[in-house]
Structure formats: structure tokens, C-alpha cells
Design an enzyme around this catalytic site. Structure first.
Site, PDB file in Angstrom:
ATOM      1  N   GLU A 165       0.798  -1.227   0.000  1.00 13.42           N
ATOM      2  CA  GLU A 165       0.000   0.000   0.000  1.00 13.42           C
ATOM      3  C   GLU A 165       0.834   1.281   0.000  1.00 13.42           C
ATOM      4  O   GLU A 165       0.814   2.056   0.961  1.00 13.42           O
ATOM      5  CB  GLU A 165      -0.962   0.008   1.200  1.00 13.42           C
ATOM      6  N   GLU A 370      -5.232  -8.508   1.049  1.00 12.01           N
ATOM      7  CA  GLU A 370      -5.876  -8.155   2.316  1.00 12.01           C
ATOM      8  C   GLU A 370      -7.367  -7.957   2.088  1.00 12.01           C
ATOM      9  O   GLU A 370      -7.769  -7.273   1.149  1.00 12.01           O
ATOM     10  CB  GLU A 370      -5.332  -6.851   2.922  1.00 12.01           C
TER      11      GLU A 370
HETATM   12  C1  GBH Z   1      -4.503  -1.914   5.610  1.00  9.64           C
HETATM   13  O1  GBH Z   1      -4.599  -0.560   5.359  1.00  9.64           O
HETATM   14  C2  GBH Z   1      -3.133  -2.190   6.115  1.00  9.64           C
HETATM   15  O2  GBH Z   1      -2.310  -2.772   5.126  1.00  9.64           O
HETATM   16  C3  GBH Z   1      -3.108  -3.001   7.379  1.00  9.64           C
HETATM   17  O3  GBH Z   1      -1.846  -2.918   7.953  1.00  9.64           O
HETATM   18  C4  GBH Z   1      -4.211  -2.520   8.303  1.00  9.64           C
HETATM   19  O4  GBH Z   1      -4.147  -3.087   9.569  1.00  9.64           O
HETATM   20  C5  GBH Z   1      -5.511  -2.855   7.643  1.00  9.64           C
HETATM   21  O5  GBH Z   1      -5.584  -2.282   6.371  1.00  9.64           O
HETATM   22  C6  GBH Z   1      -6.744  -2.409   8.427  1.00  9.64           C
HETATM   23  O6  GBH Z   1      -6.789  -1.018   8.554  1.00  9.64           O
HETATM   24  O7  GBH Z   1     -11.094   6.480   5.796  1.00  9.64           O
HETATM   25  O8  GBH Z   1     -13.320   5.628   5.662  1.00  9.64           O
HETATM   26  O9  GBH Z   1     -12.355   6.642   3.710  1.00  9.64           O
HETATM   27  C7  GBH Z   1      -5.839  -0.102   4.906  1.00  9.64           C
HETATM   28  C8  GBH Z   1      -5.862   1.398   4.912  1.00  9.64           C
HETATM   29  C9  GBH Z   1      -8.241   1.600   4.715  1.00  9.64           C
HETATM   30  C10 GBH Z   1      -6.781   3.411   4.117  1.00  9.64           C
HETATM   31  C11 GBH Z   1      -9.379   2.329   4.066  1.00  9.64           C
HETATM   32  C12 GBH Z   1      -7.917   4.099   3.454  1.00  9.64           C
HETATM   33  C13 GBH Z   1     -10.260   4.460   3.518  1.00  9.64           C
HETATM   34  C14 GBH Z   1     -11.456   4.345   4.424  1.00  9.64           C
HETATM   35  N1  GBH Z   1      -6.971   1.967   4.165  1.00  9.64           N
HETATM   36  N2  GBH Z   1      -9.139   3.744   4.106  1.00  9.64           N
HETATM   37  S1  GBH Z   1     -12.113   5.874   4.912  1.00  9.64           S
END
Ligand code: GBH
Length: 469
Positions: A165, A370
């Protein structure tokens, strides 16, 4: 629709070093940007750090046995860069490598395929002190680190992933500042994105040069399924802008060898992109043996000039937008069910992304690297953890994968986030993504009902009609 997954499908779970290992000062490890950030007051919920996390560094054998008992055939984990190369330069530390060699051997002994990610956000602090990802030098350092790990473990790890990511590393780390290193600088965000792309390209080349035949190189992106709130030209343009900054800023160079022209134009007020040197874009485009997609939730956007509009775009507690140069887009909470993160449950978004990347990366097998959900599940009086919401979530998302396969997507595996409850970055220990519960006091592990449900799916390859646990 068939309910059976293809033979050889990888059924795994995923974790990341800083979220599970603890032991930040053992065997020569030095601080990463996440140690520094989590120890800075106000950056994580309750001041939580990964100092102990779920003590995986000392419970590695137990954790592998847990996966083996569940009958899973793959495991995606990350290597902590400052364990292997404490200053981000120079030779590898043997004891750091030994931990991962031991982990891989444990996995192989249990018939579990290791899927190794080189960078899941824990940059050695010394490299951040020298400027971090906004500096070109970091990309070269990353390639050197990739080579060291490749040389050490290439004889037993077949599947390699460069970055996890890169959007989060750049836009949350240097833009909104809700992730380490916590900077809030729009230009640094774009520079970081480029040097992550370049680092990916250089690391992929380095891996190819040291891995034995059969070594597989991949990258895991978190593409956003961006939807426009209406079909008005302005809302569609808002979608185009966010799609460029969320998705095409990485897929452009990595898959096509070029940054999209609309992205360059949209950000012209911030930069002329002269930090992209000639030859860089071509270098970012390296052959991929598979493409990893991490998916949680879609985004809904509209054109807006209202700066007070409600935002749901990963700002977290930050006043700073992660999106460089964007001042007229509003983000909206989609209607319907949400998880404990407040993220909307939308398996169709996953289906759409799989179909999109099948087209954009023709011939490249896809993996869901994931997918999963946080729920506030608790043990009952007998210590049993029933998490029917998570089972429903997984069932819905695996049905979406199945549908994409029916429609021609070449999906080869699914890695559930996460094996066990862990340090959820800025949220600390308040959000539980595991299919195995961890008692953060005693470190006791207890498989939830979702773990047993997933084990059954892994054993049979058949998605049950009714998602009962
Ligand atoms: C992943 O990131 C990571 O790789 C992992 O380490 C982490 O634990 C897991 O997901 C769970 O978080 O803010 O409502 O618009 C995901 C990160 C999640 C970032 C969704 C952008 C957008 C949702 N992303 N987020 S919102």
C-alpha cells in the site's frame, strides 16, 4: 455461479511486522518511523505503541501452529527493515535475518507457503532523518535492502512482494500525517509516491537478479473503488481526480510506465514533477508475476466548494487532507452497513476492482492480499468468541471473488486481514481485525468462530451457501 474455488487457490491470512512482533530493541533492531511516531504523544489512540504488540517475536512457533491447525496453506507477513538493516544502510544483521529464516522454516514444515512483503510501513528512522521517502536516496536504499533479504531467503521463499500500500505510506504518512512519519506536506506526498514507485521498480530488479528460477515478484496496492455521487460532469470529474491520486499515480508507472497526464495537470500548482528523472517511469514498470489487491471499502465523492463538508476519506484526526492539490471534492459516507471502523461494507467494490485490474494488468494473476473487518467481538462466559458479522463479511467478499473468477478474473488467492487481533496503527489496540482473538494482557490466542469457518472453506475450497458459523 460455481461455489468452488480453483485448485491450488491460496488460502491465507496476513499480518505486518510492526503490528504483531514487539521486541523493538532485540537482536540489533533499531527504531523505525512507527516506533518514533507511536511514542510521540497524541499520535495513536491511548498512546498505544508496538513495543509489545502481540509478542509474535517470542511466540512465532505457537502462531505458526495456530495456522497449521486451521489448515491454511499460505501466510503473508512482512519483514521489519530495521531488524535486518538497522540504519537502512550496510550489511544485514544476521540475528535479524535468523528470525525470518526460522519463521519461514516453521511455515514450510507445516506446508504453509510463505508470502513475504519487504515493506509494510516501518522505514528505519535513520532514513527518515535523512529525508525519508520524499528523497530519491530512499528508493536506492530500499533496493539494496531488497537484495539483502532476497539473497538471504531466496532459497526458501518463492513469493515476494516489494511494497504494501504505497498510497498509505505517502498520502497518510506525508499528507494527512495520521501515519508515520506524520508529516503534512502536499509536495512531499507526491515526491514520496514517486520514490515509492521507483523503489518498487529498483527492488523488483534487484530481486530478479538474486532469486533462483521460479521466484515470483509482486506488489500489493490498495486501489480505491471511487464512485461519483451523481453522474453530473462535476461529480464525474471529482471521481477522475481522486482516481488519479488514489490509483493511477501507482498503476500508471508500475503497469504502463508513465504517470497519467491528468494527474500532472491537476497538481501543476504544486510541482512540475521535475523530481521524476528521465528513465524513471520505464524503470517503475517491471514484469509482475502477480498483483496484490487490498480492499476494505469504496469511496463516494462529489464536487464541492464547501470546505466544511463532512469528510470520510481517511483524514482520521487530522485537519490536513491526504489529497495534494484537491480543494473541491467532498467525500460521503455511503448508505448501509458499516464495520467497527465505520467503513461501509460493499463487496461489489471488490468485484469491480478485480475486473478493472484484470483489464489493466492483462496476463497478470491477481491475489486479494488483504480483506477483512474489525468488529467489537467479545468472548462469552465460556471464553468462546462468536463473530457472525465477520463470517457474513467474509462470505460476501469471497462470493465477490468467486463472481469475478466466473467473469474471467484470474484470482489465485485470498489473504484474510488478519490472522490475529493486533496493533491497528493510529487506532492502537481498539480495533480487532483478527480471526483469532488475542487477550492483550495475557497474550492468549483463541480462534474465533470465523477462524473455524475460514478453515472449513480452506479445507474444502467450497463456499457454503449459508454463511453460518
Ligand atoms: C490496511 O490498510 C493495512 O495494510 C493493514 O496494515 C491494516 O491493519 C488494515 O488495512 C486495516 O486497517 O477512511 O473511511 O475513507 C488499509 C488502509 C483503509 C486506508 C481504508 C484508506 C479508507 C477508508 N486503508 N481507508 S475511509
Amino acid at each position: 455461479m460455481s461455489d468452488t474455488f480453483p485448485a491450488g487457490f491460496l488460502w491465507g491470512t496476513a499480518t505486518a511486522a510492526y503490528q504483531i512482533e514487539g521486541a523493538p530493541q532485540e537482536d540489533g533492531r533499531t527504531p523505525s518511523i512507527w516506533d518514533t511516531f507511536s511514542h510521540t504523544p497524541g499520535k495513536t489512540e491511548g498512546g498505544a505503541t508496538g513495543d509489545i504488540a502481540v509478542d509474535h517475536y517470542h511466540r512465532r512457533a505457537e502462531d505458526v501452529r495456530l495456522m497449521a491447525d486451521l489448515g491454511l496453506n499460505a501466510y503473508r507477513f512482512s519483514v521489519s527493515w530495521p531488524r535486518v538493516q538497522p540504519t537502512g544502510r550496510g550489511p544485514a544483521v544476521q540475528r535479524g535475518l535468523d528470525f525470518y529464516r526460522g519463521l519461514v522454516d516453521d511455515l514450510l514444515d507445516h506446508g504453509i507457503e510463505p508470502v513475504l512483503t519487504l515493506y509494510h510501513w516501518d522505514l528505519p528512522q535513520e532514513l527518515e532523518a535523512a529525508g525519508g521517502w520524499p528523497e530519491r536516496e530512499t528508493a536506492y536504499r530500499f533496493a539494496e535492502y531488497a537484495r539483502l533479504v532476497g539473497e538471504a531467503l531466496g532459497d526458501r521463499v518463492r513469493r515476494w512482494t516489494t511494497l504494501n500500500e504505497p498510497w498509505c505510506s505517502s498520502f497518510l504518512g506525508y499528507g494527512s500525517g495520521v501515519h508515520a512519519p506524520g508529516r503534512t506536506d502536499p509536495l512531499a506526498t507526491l515526491r514520496a509516491a514517486h520514490h515509492l514507485n521507483l523503489g518498487h521498480g529498483l527492488a523488483a530488479q534487484a530481486l530478479r537478479s538474486v532469486l533462483p528460477a521460479g521466484g515470483q515478484v509482486s506488489v500489493s496496492l490498495n486501489p480505491s473503488c471511487v464512485r461519483a455521487r451523481t453522474q453530473s460532469p462535476d461529480d464525474l470529474d471529482a471521481r477522475r481526480q481522486i482516481d488519479a491520486l488514489a490509483n493511477r499515480i501507482f498503476s500508471g508507472p508500475m503497469l504502463n510506465g508513465a504517470y497519467p497526464e491528468d494527474l500532472i495537470a491537476d497538481t501543476a500548482r504544486l510541482t512540475d514533477w521535475s523530481f521524476v528523472q528521465s528513465g524513471d517511469e520505464a524503470l517503475c514498470k517491471q514484469p509482475l508475476d502477480s498483483l496484490g489487491i487490498n480492499y476494505y471499502t469504496p469511496a463516494v465523492v462529489s464536487a464541492s466548494t464547501d470546505p466544511t463538508a463532512e469528510r470520510h476519506d481517511g483524514h482520521g484526526a487530522s485537519d490536513h487532507s491526504p489529497w495534494p492539490g484537491v480543494d473541491s471534492v467532498a467525500f460521503h459516507q455511503p448508505p448501509g452497513e458499516v464495520t467497527e471502523m465505520g467503513w461501509s461494507v460493499d463487496p461489489t467494490g471488490m468485484y469491480e476492482l478485480l475486473m478493472r485490474y484484470s483489464r489493466e494488468a492483462p496476463g497478470v494473476p491477481l491475489q486479494i492480499t488483504e480483506s477483512g473487518a474489525a468488529y467489537d467481538d467479545k468472548p462469552d462466559a465460556d471464553g468462546v468468541v462468536h463473530d457472525p458479522e465477520r463470517i457474513r463479511y467474509l462470505h460476501a467478499h469471497l462470493s465477490a471473488v468467486r463472481r469475478a473468477i466466473d467473469d474471467g478474473a484470474d484470482v489465485r488467492g485470498y489473504f484474510l486481514w488478519s490472522l490475529m487481533d493486533n496493533f491497528e496503527w493510529a487506532y492502537g489496540y481498539t480495533k480487532r481485525f483478527g480471526v483469532v482473538r488475542v487477550d492483550f494482557e495475557t497474550q492468549r490466542r483463541t480462534p474465533k468462530s470465523s477462524a473455524h469457518w475460514y478453515a472449513k472453506l480452506a479445507a474444502t475450497g467450497v463456499l457454503p451457501d449459508v454463511p453460518l458459523g
